[in-house]
Design an enzyme around this catalytic site. Structure first.
Site, PDB file in Angstrom:
ATOM      1  CD  GLU A 213      11.371   4.821  45.855  1.00  0.00           C
ATOM      2  OE1 GLU A 213      12.306   3.541  44.335  1.00  0.00           O
ATOM      3  OE2 GLU A 213      10.942   5.407  45.412  1.00  0.00           O
TER       4      GLU A 213
ATOM      5  CE  LYS B 234      14.491   7.073  44.636  1.00  0.00           C
ATOM      6  NZ  LYS B 234      14.584   7.248  43.700  1.00  0.00           N
TER       7      LYS B 234
HETATM    8  P1  13P Z   1      10.467  11.107  42.715  1.00  0.00           P
HETATM    9  O1  13P Z   1      12.942  11.422  42.735  1.00  0.00           O
HETATM   10  O2  13P Z   1      10.825  11.860  41.530  1.00  0.00           O
HETATM   11  O3  13P Z   1       9.732  11.108  43.194  1.00  0.00           O
HETATM   12  O4  13P Z   1      11.020   9.750  42.023  1.00  0.00           O
HETATM   13  C1  13P Z   1      12.306   8.765  42.469  1.00  0.00           C
HETATM   14  C2  13P Z   1      12.408   7.482  42.300  1.00  0.00           C
HETATM   15  O5  13P Z   1      12.862   7.518  41.723  1.00  0.00           O
HETATM   16  C3  13P Z   1      10.681   6.824  42.017  1.00  0.00           C
HETATM   17  O6  13P Z   1      10.846   5.986  42.603  1.00  0.00           O
END
Ligand code: 13P
Length: 343
Positions: A177, A219
């Site tokens: 991510e 992600k």
């Molecule tokens: P949000 O969709 O609120 O951005 O959160 C996703 C997430 O896993 C943040 O690490």
């Protein structure tokens, strides 16, 4: 490597029309979210709220996996079932946030990197034994005149890649991510330029660390104008820029890309995802969601810590997940918002 475990997990996470619920807010973050709706954050209220989400009837139609915070992995439902077992009964995979949060990078302009690699291989075995089949590690990048710096881009790419390799060696599918923050005045074009550099660096590091792209989830943040930018991009502009950068940087070997919502409104996050599918139908990857706020905003506001509101909150969660599922297939239309009880 546990190839069969990785294969089974990615097959489920990449199911078309399904996404991931991020319910892995740290104690500090969930505390803020609860405070905003007047709920005290305790071990008990956190378990109650997360049970509400996971026990939503038929939510497995739209949710393939739930990312848990360490605390939740060890907690039980009101009927005494451990949360990973409770998810398993519904054919939903349990995931676990394994990073230990952000630390500042000295000698940069308040940039940050993510900690948690020490002892990660041992922790990963423990998480696996407790029922987790995938994991998450988040790196953040802020856009300003001089950031993200080369140092931050490199440090975060290395961190993500080291983590992903440790996951795969243990038979756990990593969610990688890289989040480019929505805060600030930057334009869509600035976000596009930064995102390309960041995603390119991440995949370069993944390659160097021998991460098998077939068994990971990317992600990313969407390419979007900063929250304070005077000119807000339309869903079509977001979709065009996001797909262009993903095509330039993400190999087709990656099975699924599941976006974070990053502070977009629930409707915006759904519309932007849908626009990507209507813009291009032939995509090399499954393109779906892994939202926290965009899935949880309405249920949390409706719940307010009161069990009398549980079923209305579950209905709101189900509806939001359904709309995002439709968006991940290019079948959403904003007029559907009016058909729900949330408009
Ligand atoms: P949000 O969709 O609120 O951005 O959160 C996703 C997430 O896993 C943040 O690490």
């Amino acid at each position: 490597m546990y190839i069969q475990d990785l294969q089974n997990t990615i097959n489920i996470l990449a199911t078309p029309g399904k996404g991931i619920l991020a319910a892995d807010e740290s104690a500090a973050t969930i505390g803020k979210r609860f405070a905003a709706v007047g709920v005290e954050s305790t071990e008990k209220t956190r378990a109650e709220y997360r049970e509400l989400l996971m026990a939503t009837p038929n939510i497995n139609e739209f949710i393939a996996g739930v990312i848990l915070f360490d605390e939740t992995l060890h907690q039980k439902t009101s009927h005494g079932i451990l949360f990973p077992d409770f998810l398993k009964k519904q054919n939903i995979l349990a995931g676990i946030k394994v990073d230990k949060g952000l630390v500042s990078l000295p000698f940069t302009q308040e940039e940050q990197t993510t900690q948690g690699l020490d002892g990660l291989a041992e922790r990963m075995q423990d998480y696996k034994n407790k029922g987790a089949s995938f994991a998450k590690w988040r790196a953040v990048y802020a856009i300003s005149a001089n950031t993200p710096s080369t140092a931050a881009i490199r440090a975060n790419a290395e961190g993500l890649a080291c983590y992903a390799a440790i996951c795969q060696a243990a038979g756990i599918v990593p969610i990688v991510e890289p989040e480019i923050l929505i805060d600030g005045e930057h334009t869509l074009e600035q976000c596009e330029e930064v995102s390309e550099k960041v995603f390119h660096a991440v995949f370069h590091s993944l390659f160097k660390h021998h991460v098998k792209l077939e068994y990971m989830v990317l992600k990313p943040s969407m390419i979007i104008s900063g929250k304070k930018c005077a000119k807000q991009a339309t869903p079509e502009q977001v979709a065009k820029a996001t797909l262009a950068v993903l095509r330039r940087t993400v190999p087709a070997a990656v099975r699924t890309i599941n976006f974070l919502s990053g502070g977009q409104s629930p409707e915006q996050a759904t519309a932007n995802l849908n626009a990507m599918h209507t813009l291009q139908t032939q995509l090399p990857w499954n393109l779906s969601y892994s939202y926290a706020r965009a899935l949880q905003d309405y249920p949390l506001k409706i719940w307010q810590g009161n069990t009398k509101n549980t079923s209305a909150a579950q209905k709101a969660f189900y509806e939001r997940a359904k709309l995002n599922s439709l968006a991940s297939l290019g079948k959403y239309n904003p007029s559907m918002e009016k058909e729900t009880s949330l408009a």
